[in-house]
Design a protein around this motif. Sequence first.
Motif, PDB file in Angstrom:
ATOM      1  N   TRP A  44       0.832  -1.207   0.000  1.00  0.00           N
ATOM      2  CA  TRP A  44       0.000   0.000   0.000  1.00  0.00           C
ATOM      3  C   TRP A  44       0.865   1.254   0.000  1.00  0.00           C
ATOM      4  O   TRP A  44       0.504   2.265  -0.623  1.00  0.00           O
ATOM      5  N   GLY A  45       1.995   1.204   0.706  1.00  0.00           N
ATOM      6  CA  GLY A  45       2.907   2.343   0.706  1.00  0.00           C
ATOM      7  C   GLY A  45       3.411   2.639  -0.699  1.00  0.00           C
ATOM      8  O   GLY A  45       3.459   3.802  -1.129  1.00  0.00           O
ATOM      9  N   GLU A  46       3.753   1.582  -1.435  1.00  0.00           N
ATOM     10  CA  GLU A  46       4.207   1.753  -2.822  1.00  0.00           C
ATOM     11  C   GLU A  46       3.093   2.313  -3.699  1.00  0.00           C
ATOM     12  O   GLU A  46       3.311   3.183  -4.535  1.00  0.00           O
ATOM     13  N   ARG A  47       1.880   1.801  -3.481  1.00  0.00           N
ATOM     14  CA  ARG A  47       0.733   2.259  -4.276  1.00  0.00           C
ATOM     15  C   ARG A  47       0.440   3.744  -4.019  1.00  0.00           C
ATOM     16  O   ARG A  47       0.091   4.489  -4.928  1.00  0.00           O
ATOM     17  N   ALA A  48       0.575   4.146  -2.747  1.00  0.00           N
ATOM     18  CA  ALA A  48       0.275   5.535  -2.379  1.00  0.00           C
ATOM     19  C   ALA A  48       1.474   6.457  -2.594  1.00  0.00           C
ATOM     20  O   ALA A  48       1.337   7.679  -2.535  1.00  0.00           O
ATOM     21  N   GLY A  49       2.644   5.853  -2.815  1.00  0.00           N
ATOM     22  CA  GLY A  49       3.850   6.667  -3.020  1.00  0.00           C
ATOM     23  C   GLY A  49       4.388   7.259  -1.733  1.00  0.00           C
ATOM     24  O   GLY A  49       4.939   8.359  -1.712  1.00  0.00           O
ATOM     25  N   VAL A  50       4.253   6.495  -0.607  1.00  0.00           N
ATOM     26  CA  VAL A  50       4.773   6.976   0.675  1.00  0.00           C
ATOM     27  C   VAL A  50       5.674   5.900   1.288  1.00  0.00           C
ATOM     28  O   VAL A  50       5.517   4.712   1.016  1.00  0.00           O
ATOM     29  N   GLU A  51       6.595   6.347   2.144  1.00  0.00           N
ATOM     30  CA  GLU A  51       7.566   5.431   2.734  1.00  0.00           C
ATOM     31  C   GLU A  51       6.971   4.693   3.931  1.00  0.00           C
ATOM     32  O   GLU A  51       6.166   5.250   4.688  1.00  0.00           O
ATOM     33  N   VAL A  52       7.364   3.427   4.103  1.00  0.00           N
ATOM     34  CA  VAL A  52       6.887   2.612   5.220  1.00  0.00           C
ATOM     35  C   VAL A  52       8.080   2.231   6.092  1.00  0.00           C
ATOM     36  O   VAL A  52       9.077   1.703   5.598  1.00  0.00           O
ATOM     37  N   VAL A  53       7.976   2.508   7.383  1.00  0.00           N
ATOM     38  CA  VAL A  53       9.029   2.126   8.332  1.00  0.00           C
ATOM     39  C   VAL A  53       8.716   0.716   8.839  1.00  0.00           C
ATOM     40  O   VAL A  53       7.633   0.463   9.380  1.00  0.00           O
TER      41      VAL A  53
END
Length: 336
Positions: free
Chosen positions: A181-190
Motif C-alpha cells: 500500500w505504501g508503494e501504491r500511495a507513493g509513501v515510505e513505510v518504516v
Amino acid sequence: MGFFDKIKRAFTGEQPTEEVSNEQELQTQEKYDKGLEKTRKTFGERMNELFANFRSVDEDFFEELEETLIGADVGFETSMKIADALRQEVKLKNVKKRAEVQNAIIEKLVNLYEEEGLNENNDLNIQEDGLTVILFVGVNGVGKTTSIGKMAHQYKEQGKKVLLAAADTFRAGAIDQLVVWGERAGVEVVTKAPGSDPASVVFDAIQKAKEEQADILLVDTAGRLQNKVNLMKELDKIKRVIQREIPDAPHEVLLVLDATTGQNAMVQAKQFRETTDVTGLVLTKLDGTAKGGIVLAIRNELHLPVKLVGLGEGIDDLEPFSPTDFVVGLFSGLLE
C-alpha cells in the motif's frame, strides 16, 4: 445548509440551489447514495414486508417493528426507543395510514440519530503545525491496512508528507501488505523484521518523521483480541513511546470495523473500548452490506463518532463521515 434542511430537500425531491450545488457536495452525496444502496433496498423490503402483514397499528405491529429494526442492525436499544416513541405518536395523533406510520418511523430514527450526536465531532484531529500521529487498531481482516493506504494516498494528494509505521509485527503478511500500500500511495513505510517489538518500530518512525519534517504518521497495529491482556500491554507501550516523543499524541486512535459483520462490529467496538482509548471509528465496506443500520446502533449505543467510511474499493473511496449524507443516503426514496 442544516441537517434537516438537506434531508427535507432530498426527501421531497427539491433541487439544490446554485449556492449549495457545488460539484464536490454532489459527488459525495452520490457516493453515499450508491454506497448505501444495498442497505436502503433491504431496509425498504423489510418495511414493505412489515406493512404487508398488518392491517392495524396494534401491539403486535410494534413488536414486529422492533424485530424488523433489530434485523436491520439498527440495534436493540435504538429499536426499543423507536417503537416506544412511535407508540406515543400513534396515541397522540391517531396515526393509522401506512405512509404516515412509515414516515413517522424514519422521522423518529433521524431525530434520535441527531440527538445522540449533538456534541459529536466527526472531524479528524489533524495538527495545523507539526506532526499528526494517528494510531489504527482493529482485528485482522476488517480493512485496517487498506484504510491506512487509502488515507495515506489522500493526504499525499493534498501535498502532505506522509509516513507509515508497520507496527503489526506479529504477522509478516501485515508488514508486506502495508509495504504494498505504501508503494501504491507513493509513501515510505518504516518496517522491522517480523516478531520485532512494535513500539521500537513506532519509535523509529517518529524519529524519521521528525528528521524529514513529515506532516502525518499513520501507525498500523496488531489486533489479537483473543489475548486482550497482551494487546492492551502492547498498545499501552506504543502510546508511551509516542507520548515520550510527542506529548499530545496520538492525536487519533481509530478503530477500524467491517460494516458487513453487523452486530459483530458492535462486539469488537465494545472490546476495543475496554482495551484502549478509542477516539473514533473507521467503518469499512459500507457499500458491500445490507447492514448499514449498524452506524445508527454505534451512534446511539456506543457514542463513538464515525470519522471515516469506506464506500467502494477504489483508492479514493474512503470518505470523511457526513451524518447528513449518511441519513439521506439511507432513507431517501423510502418516504412516501
